[in-house]
Design a protein around this motif. Structure first.
Motif, PDB file in Angstrom:
ATOM      1  N   SER A  60       9.831   5.196 -13.633  1.00 14.70           N
ATOM      2  CA  SER A  60       9.452   4.621 -14.194  1.00 14.70           C
ATOM      3  C   SER A  60      11.084   4.876 -14.882  1.00 14.70           C
ATOM      4  O   SER A  60      11.240   6.270 -14.461  1.00 14.70           O
ATOM      5  CB  SER A  60       8.957   5.405 -15.581  1.00 14.70           C
ATOM      6  OG  SER A  60       7.534   4.386 -15.613  1.00 14.70           O
ATOM      7  N   LEU A  61      11.966   4.307 -16.235  1.00 14.02           N
ATOM      8  CA  LEU A  61      12.984   4.520 -15.622  1.00 14.02           C
ATOM      9  C   LEU A  61      13.257   4.817 -17.349  1.00 14.02           C
ATOM     10  O   LEU A  61      12.897   3.196 -18.263  1.00 14.02           O
ATOM     11  CB  LEU A  61      13.792   2.937 -16.183  1.00 14.02           C
ATOM     12  CG  LEU A  61      15.194   3.791 -15.973  1.00 14.02           C
ATOM     13  CD1 LEU A  61      16.094   5.505 -15.296  1.00 14.02           C
ATOM     14  CD2 LEU A  61      16.252   2.109 -15.426  1.00 14.02           C
ATOM     15  N   VAL A  62      13.510   5.704 -18.063  1.00 17.17           N
ATOM     16  CA  VAL A  62      13.754   5.934 -19.775  1.00 17.17           C
ATOM     17  C   VAL A  62      15.310   6.618 -20.127  1.00 17.17           C
ATOM     18  O   VAL A  62      15.933   7.021 -18.777  1.00 17.17           O
ATOM     19  CB  VAL A  62      12.970   6.899 -20.569  1.00 17.17           C
ATOM     20  CG1 VAL A  62      10.973   6.146 -20.149  1.00 17.17           C
ATOM     21  CG2 VAL A  62      13.445   8.226 -18.915  1.00 17.17           C
ATOM     22  N   ALA A 121       0.836  -1.826   0.343  1.00 19.46           N
ATOM     23  CA  ALA A 121      -0.141   0.568   0.099  1.00 19.46           C
ATOM     24  C   ALA A 121       0.674   1.147   0.073  1.00 19.46           C
ATOM     25  O   ALA A 121       0.915   2.469   0.158  1.00 19.46           O
ATOM     26  CB  ALA A 121      -0.780  -0.099   1.204  1.00 19.46           C
ATOM     27  N   ALA A 122       1.873   0.837   0.841  1.00 19.72           N
ATOM     28  CA  ALA A 122       3.086   2.386   1.402  1.00 19.72           C
ATOM     29  C   ALA A 122       3.525   2.927  -0.902  1.00 19.72           C
ATOM     30  O   ALA A 122       3.720   4.472  -0.934  1.00 19.72           O
ATOM     31  CB  ALA A 122       4.296   2.170   1.414  1.00 19.72           C
ATOM     32  N   MET A 123       3.456   1.713  -1.742  1.00 19.80           N
ATOM     33  CA  MET A 123       3.742   2.324  -3.274  1.00 19.80           C
ATOM     34  C   MET A 123       3.033   3.100  -3.883  1.00 19.80           C
ATOM     35  O   MET A 123       2.777   4.079  -4.502  1.00 19.80           O
ATOM     36  CB  MET A 123       4.251   1.098  -3.962  1.00 19.80           C
ATOM     37  CG  MET A 123       5.279   0.943  -3.557  1.00 19.80           C
ATOM     38  SD  MET A 123       5.801  -0.463  -4.457  1.00 19.80           S
ATOM     39  CE  MET A 123       6.454   0.695  -6.064  1.00 19.80           C
ATOM     40  N   HIS A 124       1.644   2.854  -3.279  1.00 18.44           N
ATOM     41  CA  HIS A 124       0.162   4.392  -3.912  1.00 18.44           C
ATOM     42  C   HIS A 124       0.242   5.668  -3.172  1.00 18.44           C
ATOM     43  O   HIS A 124      -0.667   6.056  -3.480  1.00 18.44           O
ATOM     44  CB  HIS A 124      -0.862   3.500  -3.609  1.00 18.44           C
ATOM     45  CG  HIS A 124      -1.111   1.921  -3.877  1.00 18.44           C
ATOM     46  ND1 HIS A 124      -1.466   1.923  -5.505  1.00 18.44           N
ATOM     47  CD2 HIS A 124      -1.080   0.845  -3.224  1.00 18.44           C
ATOM     48  CE1 HIS A 124      -1.709   1.182  -6.008  1.00 18.44           C
ATOM     49  NE2 HIS A 124      -1.661  -0.224  -4.985  1.00 18.44           N
ATOM     50  N   THR A 125       0.875   4.557  -1.828  1.00 15.91           N
ATOM     51  CA  THR A 125       0.912   6.390  -1.177  1.00 15.91           C
ATOM     52  C   THR A 125       1.693   7.629  -1.217  1.00 15.91           C
ATOM     53  O   THR A 125       2.440   8.373  -0.722  1.00 15.91           O
ATOM     54  CB  THR A 125       0.714   7.048   0.143  1.00 15.91           C
ATOM     55  OG1 THR A 125       2.466   6.097   0.722  1.00 15.91           O
ATOM     56  CG2 THR A 125      -0.181   5.525   0.738  1.00 15.91           C
ATOM     57  N   LYS A 126       2.866   6.943  -2.341  1.00 21.80           N
ATOM     58  CA  LYS A 126       4.255   7.745  -2.793  1.00 21.80           C
ATOM     59  C   LYS A 126       3.984   7.575  -4.864  1.00 21.80           C
ATOM     60  O   LYS A 126       3.205   7.411  -4.759  1.00 21.80           O
ATOM     61  CB  LYS A 126       5.776   6.540  -2.656  1.00 21.80           C
ATOM     62  CG  LYS A 126       6.155   6.454  -1.522  1.00 21.80           C
ATOM     63  CD  LYS A 126       7.581   5.815  -1.146  1.00 21.80           C
ATOM     64  CE  LYS A 126       7.733   5.369   0.284  1.00 21.80           C
ATOM     65  NZ  LYS A 126       8.772   5.156   1.029  1.00 21.80           N
ATOM     66  N   PRO A 127       4.868   9.170  -4.278  1.00 20.61           N
ATOM     67  CA  PRO A 127       5.170   9.425  -6.130  1.00 20.61           C
ATOM     68  C   PRO A 127       5.556   8.910  -6.680  1.00 20.61           C
ATOM     69  O   PRO A 127       6.492   8.498  -6.555  1.00 20.61           O
ATOM     70  CB  PRO A 127       5.627  11.122  -5.552  1.00 20.61           C
ATOM     71  CG  PRO A 127       6.807  10.913  -4.378  1.00 20.61           C
ATOM     72  CD  PRO A 127       5.527   9.721  -3.695  1.00 20.61           C
ATOM     73  N   PHE A 128       4.998   8.893  -7.833  1.00 25.64           N
ATOM     74  CA  PHE A 128       5.537   8.780  -8.866  1.00 25.64           C
ATOM     75  C   PHE A 128       6.501   9.821  -9.810  1.00 25.64           C
ATOM     76  O   PHE A 128       6.678  10.467  -9.992  1.00 25.64           O
ATOM     77  CB  PHE A 128       4.365   7.801 -10.082  1.00 25.64           C
ATOM     78  CG  PHE A 128       4.564   7.233 -10.949  1.00 25.64           C
ATOM     79  CD1 PHE A 128       4.175   5.513 -11.430  1.00 25.64           C
ATOM     80  CD2 PHE A 128       5.364   7.217 -12.276  1.00 25.64           C
ATOM     81  CE1 PHE A 128       5.002   5.025 -12.446  1.00 25.64           C
ATOM     82  CE2 PHE A 128       6.161   6.640 -13.016  1.00 25.64           C
ATOM     83  CZ  PHE A 128       5.679   4.975 -12.879  1.00 25.64           C
ATOM     84  N   ILE A 129       7.726   8.349 -10.043  1.00 21.29           N
ATOM     85  CA  ILE A 129       8.942   9.296 -10.333  1.00 21.29           C
ATOM     86  C   ILE A 129       9.345   9.110 -11.626  1.00 21.29           C
ATOM     87  O   ILE A 129      10.220   7.858 -11.987  1.00 21.29           O
ATOM     88  CB  ILE A 129       9.770   8.821  -9.476  1.00 21.29           C
ATOM     89  CG1 ILE A 129       9.461   9.213  -7.680  1.00 21.29           C
ATOM     90  CG2 ILE A 129      11.650   9.434  -9.815  1.00 21.29           C
ATOM     91  CD1 ILE A 129      10.396   8.829  -6.712  1.00 21.29           C
ATOM     92  N   LEU A 130       9.492   9.872 -12.479  1.00 23.29           N
ATOM     93  CA  LEU A 130       9.908   9.534 -13.874  1.00 23.29           C
ATOM     94  C   LEU A 130      11.553   9.880 -13.830  1.00 23.29           C
ATOM     95  O   LEU A 130      12.050  10.992 -13.419  1.00 23.29           O
ATOM     96  CB  LEU A 130       9.359  10.753 -15.415  1.00 23.29           C
ATOM     97  CG  LEU A 130      10.275  10.234 -16.469  1.00 23.29           C
ATOM     98  CD1 LEU A 130       9.648   9.054 -17.226  1.00 23.29           C
ATOM     99  CD2 LEU A 130       9.627  11.041 -17.439  1.00 23.29           C
ATOM    100  N   LEU A 181       4.095  12.767 -21.194  1.00 26.49           N
ATOM    101  CA  LEU A 181       2.635  12.625 -22.063  1.00 26.49           C
ATOM    102  C   LEU A 181       1.762  11.742 -21.372  1.00 26.49           C
ATOM    103  O   LEU A 181       0.833  11.551 -21.735  1.00 26.49           O
ATOM    104  CB  LEU A 181       3.290  13.118 -23.080  1.00 26.49           C
ATOM    105  CG  LEU A 181       3.839  14.683 -23.309  1.00 26.49           C
ATOM    106  CD1 LEU A 181       4.039  14.591 -24.839  1.00 26.49           C
ATOM    107  CD2 LEU A 181       2.687  16.070 -22.984  1.00 26.49           C
ATOM    108  N   SER A 182       2.211  10.277 -21.649  1.00 24.21           N
ATOM    109  CA  SER A 182       1.224   9.092 -21.309  1.00 24.21           C
ATOM    110  C   SER A 182       0.668   8.797 -20.129  1.00 24.21           C
ATOM    111  O   SER A 182      -0.454   8.404 -19.490  1.00 24.21           O
ATOM    112  CB  SER A 182       1.974   8.069 -21.733  1.00 24.21           C
ATOM    113  OG  SER A 182       2.848   8.134 -23.086  1.00 24.21           O
ATOM    114  N   GLY A 183       1.382   9.988 -19.402  1.00 23.89           N
ATOM    115  CA  GLY A 183       1.049   9.035 -17.522  1.00 23.89           C
ATOM    116  C   GLY A 183       1.179  10.345 -16.704  1.00 23.89           C
ATOM    117  O   GLY A 183       1.376  11.311 -16.453  1.00 23.89           O
ATOM    118  N   LYS A 184       0.456   9.595 -15.946  1.00 24.78           N
ATOM    119  CA  LYS A 184       0.693  10.768 -14.446  1.00 24.78           C
ATOM    120  C   LYS A 184       1.966  10.539 -13.471  1.00 24.78           C
ATOM    121  O   LYS A 184       2.187   9.921 -12.836  1.00 24.78           O
ATOM    122  CB  LYS A 184      -0.494  10.232 -13.354  1.00 24.78           C
ATOM    123  CG  LYS A 184      -0.307  11.953 -11.676  1.00 24.78           C
ATOM    124  CD  LYS A 184      -0.811  11.837 -12.504  1.00 24.78           C
ATOM    125  CE  LYS A 184      -0.830  13.144 -11.339  1.00 24.78           C
ATOM    126  NZ  LYS A 184       0.241  13.800 -10.256  1.00 24.78           N
TER     127      LYS A 184
END
Length: 242
Positions: A43-45, A10-19, A56-59
């Protein structure tokens, strides 16, 4: 593009998504291990075009950006993102010259960390951004700002320190308000000059330095940090106490 999307906790849902935008495979492996261990979704690019497509594709909540990419310069990516989004951008780069840091921050980056870096420091910088995402502008309402012993009453143009009034000159007050509305973010000399005086301070930072020295003295607190050769930022009290 590599994506970490599994929701094992559940912790991953409360943490910010990092590009993460990083072309070096060893660094990419470090980020992968770090963010999976700390349970950050990411996500790693590995190039600029992939970064913009992923954005542009995700939050995306935070962009972690290397400047030296194979196709686009990192500063171009900052400028493109800033043309339509205020998503926090943390630059992590081997470029250490002050002018390069200033250019990235002036383009719209929120913070700059030089390689090699401490993993603990990187995580601390991310936590600062997290707090800003949860409470935009600090502990503030439309009419006031509170940061530890400091309180700014915007409507009354009053400043209190430990509940005692602090007399500031008009310029000192403008500087303090600007810092408070960008708490946790490094503001470059040029940005401050444009916002407060209406023009960039390319080489002449003497006046700004004097005003900042007087402001810090009046506040009698380590709230305002100097980023040498770059600019200034206001720290949160809780960040100083960690």
């Amino acid at each position: 593009m590599e994506a970490k999307s599994d929701s094992k906790t559940a912790a991953m849902h409360t943490k910010p998504f990092i590009l993460v935008v990083e072309d070096d495979r060893q660094m990419g492996g470090l980020y992968r291990t770090l963010f999976e261990t700390q349970e950050y979704p990411y996500s790693l690019v590995r190039n600029g075009k992939e970064a913009l497509m992923a954005f542009l594709s995700g939050k995306i909540d935070i962009v972690l950006l290397d400047l030296g990419l194979p196709d686009l310069d990192g500063q171009q990516i900052i400028e493109k993102i800033r043309s339509f989004s205020n998503t926090p951008i943390l630059v992590v780069s081997a470029r250490e010259e002050d002018r390069q840091k200033v250019a990235a921050l002036d383009a719209g980056a929120d913070d700059y960390l030089s390689k090699p870096f401490s993993v603990d420091e990187l995580l601390a910088r991310i936590r600062v951004i997290e707090r800003r995402l949860k409470t935009p502008g600090g502990q503030a309402t439309e009419t006031s700002f509170i940061n530890g012993p400091l309180k700014i009453l915007y409507d009354e143009q009053r400043v209190l320190l430990n509940d005692r009034s602090v007399h500031l000159t008009p310029i000192e007050y403008k500087l303090l308000v600007l810092l408070s509305k960008n708490v946790g973010k490094v503001l470059t000399h040029n940005y401050i000059g444009r916002e407060v005086w209406g023009y960039s301070m390319d080489e002449d930072n003497g006046s700004l330095r004097v005003y900042m020295t007087m402001l810090r003295k009046k506040l009698n607190h380590q709230l305002i940090e100097t980023s040498f050769g770059v600019g200034y930022k206001m720290n949160r009290v809780e960040d100083l106490e960690e």
